[in-house]
Design a protein around this motif. Structure first.
Motif, PDB file in Angstrom:
ATOM      1  N   ILE A 188       0.856  -1.192   0.000  1.00 45.09           N
ATOM      2  CA  ILE A 188       0.000   0.000   0.000  1.00 45.09           C
ATOM      3  C   ILE A 188       0.891   1.240   0.000  1.00 45.09           C
ATOM      4  O   ILE A 188       1.816   1.354   0.789  1.00 45.09           O
ATOM      5  N   ASN A 189       0.597   2.178  -0.875  1.00 44.82           N
ATOM      6  CA  ASN A 189       1.372   3.417  -0.961  1.00 44.82           C
ATOM      7  C   ASN A 189       0.770   4.556  -0.152  1.00 44.82           C
ATOM      8  O   ASN A 189       1.491   5.429   0.327  1.00 44.82           O
ATOM      9  N   LEU A 190      -0.562   4.545  -0.040  1.00 44.21           N
ATOM     10  CA  LEU A 190      -1.235   5.581   0.746  1.00 44.21           C
ATOM     11  C   LEU A 190      -2.425   4.955   1.454  1.00 44.21           C
ATOM     12  O   LEU A 190      -3.311   4.398   0.807  1.00 44.21           O
ATOM     13  N   MET A 191      -2.419   5.033   2.777  1.00 38.75           N
ATOM     14  CA  MET A 191      -3.546   4.569   3.586  1.00 38.75           C
ATOM     15  C   MET A 191      -4.249   5.782   4.159  1.00 38.75           C
ATOM     16  O   MET A 191      -3.614   6.653   4.763  1.00 38.75           O
ATOM     17  N   LEU A 192      -5.566   5.849   3.947  1.00 36.52           N
ATOM     18  CA  LEU A 192      -6.362   6.978   4.431  1.00 36.52           C
ATOM     19  C   LEU A 192      -7.309   6.499   5.520  1.00 36.52           C
ATOM     20  O   LEU A 192      -8.076   5.550   5.318  1.00 36.52           O
ATOM     21  N   SER A 193      -7.249   7.169   6.677  1.00 45.14           N
ATOM     22  CA  SER A 193      -8.073   6.792   7.821  1.00 45.14           C
ATOM     23  C   SER A 193      -8.600   8.033   8.520  1.00 45.14           C
ATOM     24  O   SER A 193      -8.234   9.165   8.189  1.00 45.14           O
ATOM     25  N   GLY A 194      -9.449   7.806   9.518  1.00 47.96           N
ATOM     26  CA  GLY A 194      -9.975   8.869  10.367  1.00 47.96           C
ATOM     27  C   GLY A 194     -10.192   8.308  11.755  1.00 47.96           C
ATOM     28  O   GLY A 194      -9.286   7.787  12.375  1.00 47.96           O
ATOM     29  N   HIS A 195     -11.423   8.396  12.246  1.00 46.12           N
ATOM     30  CA  HIS A 195     -11.885   7.729  13.461  1.00 46.12           C
ATOM     31  C   HIS A 195     -11.441   8.408  14.758  1.00 46.12           C
ATOM     32  O   HIS A 195     -12.207   8.490  15.713  1.00 46.12           O
ATOM     33  N   THR A 196     -10.222   8.899  14.829  1.00 46.25           N
ATOM     34  CA  THR A 196      -9.672   9.378  16.100  1.00 46.25           C
ATOM     35  C   THR A 196     -10.181  10.751  16.501  1.00 46.25           C
ATOM     36  O   THR A 196     -10.168  11.097  17.683  1.00 46.25           O
ATOM     37  N   HIS A 197     -10.591  11.572  15.537  1.00 41.92           N
ATOM     38  CA  HIS A 197     -10.993  12.972  15.751  1.00 41.92           C
ATOM     39  C   HIS A 197      -9.879  13.795  16.401  1.00 41.92           C
ATOM     40  O   HIS A 197     -10.115  14.878  16.909  1.00 41.92           O
ATOM     41  N   ARG A 198      -8.687  13.252  16.409  1.00 38.87           N
ATOM     42  CA  ARG A 198      -7.543  13.849  17.107  1.00 38.87           C
ATOM     43  C   ARG A 198      -7.882  14.125  18.582  1.00 38.87           C
ATOM     44  O   ARG A 198      -7.449  15.116  19.174  1.00 38.87           O
ATOM     45  N   GLY A 199      -8.700  13.251  19.134  1.00 36.28           N
ATOM     46  CA  GLY A 199      -9.100  13.422  20.527  1.00 36.28           C
ATOM     47  C   GLY A 199     -10.280  14.350  20.724  1.00 36.28           C
ATOM     48  O   GLY A 199     -10.978  14.284  21.726  1.00 36.28           O
ATOM     49  N   GLN A 200     -10.482  15.258  19.778  1.00 36.71           N
ATOM     50  CA  GLN A 200     -11.579  16.227  19.735  1.00 36.71           C
ATOM     51  C   GLN A 200     -11.467  17.308  20.805  1.00 36.71           C
ATOM     52  O   GLN A 200     -11.607  18.486  20.503  1.00 36.71           O
TER      53      GLN A 200
END
Length: 254
Positions: A188-200
């Motif tokens: 994989i060359n680029l994995m795109l994620s989220g979920h964490t909200h950077r702690g919010q």
């Protein structure tokens, strides 16, 4: 007084969406992808808090950005009572010349996958449900978030894809930034994620940083493997953000 000022800033910060521009170098990138604009949307959480007007705000930003492709990495929909029909028209307006692609997040599993699919299928958005699509020599892979209490191995899910070619440039969409080193080894060359909200909200960002071993927000590069974890274009729970910003991420490739 300090608490009141921080609270005011936190509420203002929610609706002040930032556009984050990220330039990436990937070896063997097809010529047609040079300077292509790819937008990542993650964790919009359309539901009881963020309604149609918020989605129209995102659409206004996208009309200025003019992306070639839009990639949505989960938690687009989030409604406790299941009433998400009021986003139908704005979601139908979400479009890009080379497509809008979506993978589910954990909140889509709470909403109900069948209800979510009915809504998505009536828009221009294409759901990649453990599927792969090739766009001009770049493979975009979407792995769905598992149902509650289930776990998956991303390598196993990729192995099930008949047309997966590790020699091509590969972009993986998966909602949670986990199993990252195995994705590097998989090609994989680029994995795109989220979920964490950077702690919010501060200081929860220190907790997410610990849970995800430092991969809770931003761009991480290791040779020809890149991981980008978005803080999200929306949020969950209290309408307040004091850790980072709501963001739309724009990638250009070179």
């Amino acid at each position: 007084i300090v608490s009141i000022l921080i609270s005011i800033y936190g509420v203002y910060n929610v609706y002040n969406i930032k556009v984050k521009n990220v330039s990436l170098h990937i070896d063997n990138l097809p010529e047609s992808w040079m300077n292509k604009k790819v937008v990542q949307l993650s964790d919009v959480h359309l539901g009881n808090i963020f309604r149609d007007s918020y989605m129209h705000k995102i659409l206004a930003d996208l009309s200025v950005i003019k992306p070639d492709i839009i990639l949505i990495t989960g938690d687009l929909l989030d409604s406790i009572d299941g009433n998400v029909e009021y986003f139908h028209n704005s979601l139908k307006s979400l479009n890009a010349p080379e497509g809008v692609y979506f993978v589910s997040g954990n909140h889509e599993t709470y909403l109900g996958l069948e209800k979510m699919k009915q809504i998505i299928n009536d828009t221009n958005i294409k759901m990649l449900d453990n599927q792969l699509i090739d766009i001009d020599g770049v493979q975009i892979i979407g792995i769905s978030y598992p149902e509650r209490f289930e776990k998956i191995q991303l390598t196993n899910e990729i192995d099930k894809l008949a047309n997966f070619d590790p020699e091509k440039v590969n972009i993986l969409m998966y909602h949670e930034p986990v199993q990252t080193m195995s994705m590097k080894e998989k090609g994989i060359n680029l994995m795109l994620s989220g979920h964490t909200h950077r702690g919010q909200m501060w200081p929860i960002n220190y907790i997410t940083d610990s849970i995800y071993s430092g991969y809770d927000y931003g761009l991480f590069t290791d040779n020809d493997f890149n991981l980008y974890v978005s803080s999200g274009a929306g949020l969950w729970g209290p309408t307040m953000r004091t850790s980072g910003h709501n963001e739309i991420v724009v990638f250009t490739f070179n």
